[in-house]
Motif scaffolding. Structure first.
Motif, short mmCIF file in Angstrom:
data_model
loop_
_atom_site.label_atom_id
_atom_site.label_comp_id
_atom_site.label_asym_id
_atom_site.label_seq_id
_atom_site.Cartn_x
_atom_site.Cartn_y
_atom_site.Cartn_z
N TYR A 4 14.07 121.91 66.30
CA TYR A 4 15.05 122.91 66.69
C TYR A 4 14.66 124.25 66.07
O TYR A 4 14.26 124.31 64.91
N HIS A 5 14.85 125.31 66.86
CA HIS A 5 14.27 126.60 66.44
C HIS A 5 15.03 127.33 65.33
O HIS A 5 14.51 128.23 64.71
N GLY A 6 16.31 126.94 65.11
CA GLY A 6 17.10 127.74 64.18
C GLY A 6 17.83 126.91 63.13
O GLY A 6 17.87 125.69 63.20
N ALA A 7 18.40 127.61 62.15
CA ALA A 7 19.20 126.95 61.11
C ALA A 7 20.65 127.39 61.31
O ALA A 7 20.92 128.48 61.81
N GLY A 8 21.58 126.56 60.91
CA GLY A 8 23.00 126.90 61.06
C GLY A 8 23.37 128.17 60.31
O GLY A 8 22.63 128.64 59.43
#
Lengths: 454, 454
Positions: free
Chosen positions: B343-347
């Motif tokens: 997944y490309h992003g962090a929360g």
């Protein structure tokens, strides 16, 4: 606060310190095990070439009701024991039954089934006497995975013969065994005389536990410092599995109940004996009236339709002669998905108990077992192994009888393993292509007649 | 008696009654979530069309540190919680480290991972407001299986878009979802505009979580009475997962220790947040100095090499703009076996904590992760999910530092799931064919530059 408790665990200090040896307390001892050539009664020493010595002693022990669990084994049990006793509120609700249903969840073991309970002691005793290699057979792969794991723990090399139909249906179990460094061969194979004999006559033979046992026994007998191990049938395996019932007994006490009925699926007997014997003890000694039901597949119905005979434990006739309910050691069970139940005979102790009316058996069609397993999965969230589905089906039958009669019986069954590695079987079931395999009376009679001729 | 205790369980009454909402106690609150068109700050109401209302409220709640867990959810948690806290004596011995290694074993959940902790509340809140259908995306299938299960429990229909490469690599997870009655579609698919756009441009696109999210969101927005659910990234998911750390805190107390280091693998953040936040609270409020390490794959290194930007949560740009560490929403991660980490992003919360120096991150090559997972399996008997292997690899790095420096540190990691459904990945590893995927700086820079242009 009025919460319903769902799962019962024991603190580690309550994990059993002794196995329960029902042989010492049975009203009638099992008939003796015989040498096939001389027909003489065997002693532990006769089996020393095949099994670790301590296991041979346990096999024949008819005097000690309690056998101490060595501490290194107990330390290994702590990796996953106690397993939870679970109140199946979800299943009760789905069935609308007044019965109280409990299950012992052996599927939480790292290998996904109860088999580790005996793999650990077998590997331990082999290691203790300086053995370097162990070999065994496996059906669905639950036992093979457990032995591979236990062998790794104690630094032994493991070679596993896996029934070919299961090897192909369940490729992940082979990978699990390999993760623990085991060598896995589909059976029948060309690597043994027993395997060659079958394959040359029937090149597409799907294999059976009986054949895989022959191959593993042959390997053990022809390899230096190598012992054979078995995941079911034998007395010492049932002995080790009693940790299930001994824990369940304490956990049922925590729940304030005692089972009216105890149910387990039945292949060679290991998980059935494990959960039953500690409770059966109270039938024998304390006048309890619990019913014990072995749930076997209709495709391999040795307890419900087999005969009590002396027979070999394997297909090639390498083992001693065992007094048991059998379909004949040449019986080839249909290719059902419950690989762990595809075995022609019942263990010696169970056979005697069955003869003496201390337990019952039912047979379950394959589709009924998956009906039950799917209902259970949706109600309790755990996908059961195809073998365990048979126990669930028998449980549902009893729970529905309770509903009909308005009886609040307490039913305990053993969830011997999960089905996460068996999803291809569920796929088959959902596709509507799954068929049932009825064994004809003629086939059974023919097999038994062959046996009587030998 | 001087037995080493291996596993710690909590009695059911000690299963948390509140989730811990770190948003209320962070030194700097996360930046606002924005409408991509107006660039205005969003409110809970803006998300009502997409998610259950209660989840939207939780998403934006920056005031209540403790949020009550509704009793029906707690009842469902009892099906598998508390999960055991395990002292990894076997791994310590294998490494020869003086460190004390503990792991929280979330793999014992019936679906094999921590994902059920949020699937149950999400399905519950949907049901409560009269929703009939839920949809979601899944990578490896851990989240999809959990949502399918939770939907079944609450009588909802579930439709799951599974990243195509995982759909093909892990066919059993699809079967598990189907066992619980879910409809499963490989993504990208031709069933949505988002999927069509990608497939017509790249017919062999392996899929990504970003794309599958777009498809599920599109389905939810175009289907009456259907809500979208997400298994990671969002604040309310992290909130639900705090049951992991809250239990672990009590269990560490039972063991008489407190962690110096807490480690979890990192995809969108759900299992990392779950185990970390309850302990991080004591860094924030009680001056504890625990280190928190997110272990991400080298093939998808948003925390270690991504940039802090406003970006979309999905590939097609349907979601709000989130302030986060990202590789750009058009980044397509390599086909590694840890599908849940692609997944490309962090929360949003994690991104703020990272920016504020309250946590660290490391990246792990695929082969290092499987080296670690195999060592762990052989030492502890549990085959870890490829995702969890990253946490184990980071743990081993720290434990070996302890060995070098003679430090007896206490390390706690989260075993987010087991790998029994991922054996094909282990096969690949054992075959020697597994390769590592380095992301070039140029690729990252190009993606971020694209983002900055938009």
């Amino acid at each position: 606060m009025n919460e319903k408790i769902k799962r019962y665990f024991l603190p580690e200090e309550e994990i059993p310190r002794f196995w329960y040896n029902i042989q010492a307390e049975m009203p009638n001892k099992p008939e003796p095990i015989l040498d096939p050539k001389t027909k003489k009664r065997l002693t532990p020493k006769d089996l020393y070439p095949l099994f670790a010595r301590e296991l041979c002693e346990q096999e024949f022990n008819q005097t000690d009701a309690w056998i101490k669990i060595p501490e290194p084994i107990r330390e290994m049990y702590k990796y996953y024991r106690s397993t939870p006793l679970v109140r199946a509120f979800g299943l009760e609700k789905a069935l609308g039954t007044p019965a109280h249903i409990y299950f012992k969840n052996e599927s939480v073991s790292p290998m996904g089934s109860h088999k580790l309970n005996s793999a650990i002691p077998q590997a331990y005793y082999c290691k203790e006497e300086g053995v370097t290699n162990v070999t065994t057979e496996t059906g669905a792969g639950q036992w093979g995975a457990s032995l591979a794991y236990a062998a790794k723990l104690f630094g032994l090399e493991a070679a596993v013969y896996q029934v070919r139909i299961s090897y192909e249906q369940k490729p992940y179990r082979k990978s699990i065994m390999q993760t623990f460094g085991a060598q896995v061969t589909p059976s029948p194979s060309m690597s043994t005389r027993a395997g060659k004999n079958i394959l040359t006559a029937h090149p597409n033979h799907p294999g059976s536990l009986g054949t895989a046992i022959s191959e593993a026994v042959e390997l053990a007998m022809t390899t230096p410092n190598c012992k054979y191990t078995l995941g079911s049938v034998l007395n010492h395996v049932s002995l080790h599995q009693t940790v299930i019932g001994l824990e369940a007994e304490k956990q049922m006490k925590m729940a304030g109940e005692y089972p009216d009925i105890v149910i387990a699926c039945f292949g060679g007997g290991s998980n059935f004996c494990g959960i039953s014997f500690p409770f059966m003890r109270h039938n024998i000694k304390d006048n309890r009236k619990t019913r014990f039901i072995a749930a076997e597949p209709a495709s391999c119905p040795k307890l419900t339709r087999g005969k009590f005979r002396y027979d070999f434990g394997d297909e090639a006739g390498y083992t001693p002669l065992l007094p048991m309910y059998t379909l004949g050691h040449n019986f080839t069970p249909a290719n059902t998905h419950a690989g762990g139940l595809r075995y022609h005979g019942a263990g010696v102790i169970v056979s005697q108990l069955m003869k003496d009316g201390l337990m019952e058996a039912v047979d379950i069609e394959q589709t009924e077992s998956f009906d039950a397993g799917t209902l259970f999965a949706r109600a309790e969230g755990i996908i059961p192994a195809p073998e365990s589905c048979h126990a669930i089906a028998a449980t549902i039958r009893e729970a529905l009888k309770c509903k009909e009669n308005g009886e609040e019986k307490v039913i305990l069954f053993n969830l011997s393993g999960h089905g996460l590695i068996d999803m291809a079987s569920y796929d088959k079931y959902f596709s509507g292509d799954m068929i049932n395999y009825a064994v004809s009376d003629e086939e059974i009679d023919r097999n038994i007649a062959n046996l009587d001729k030998q």
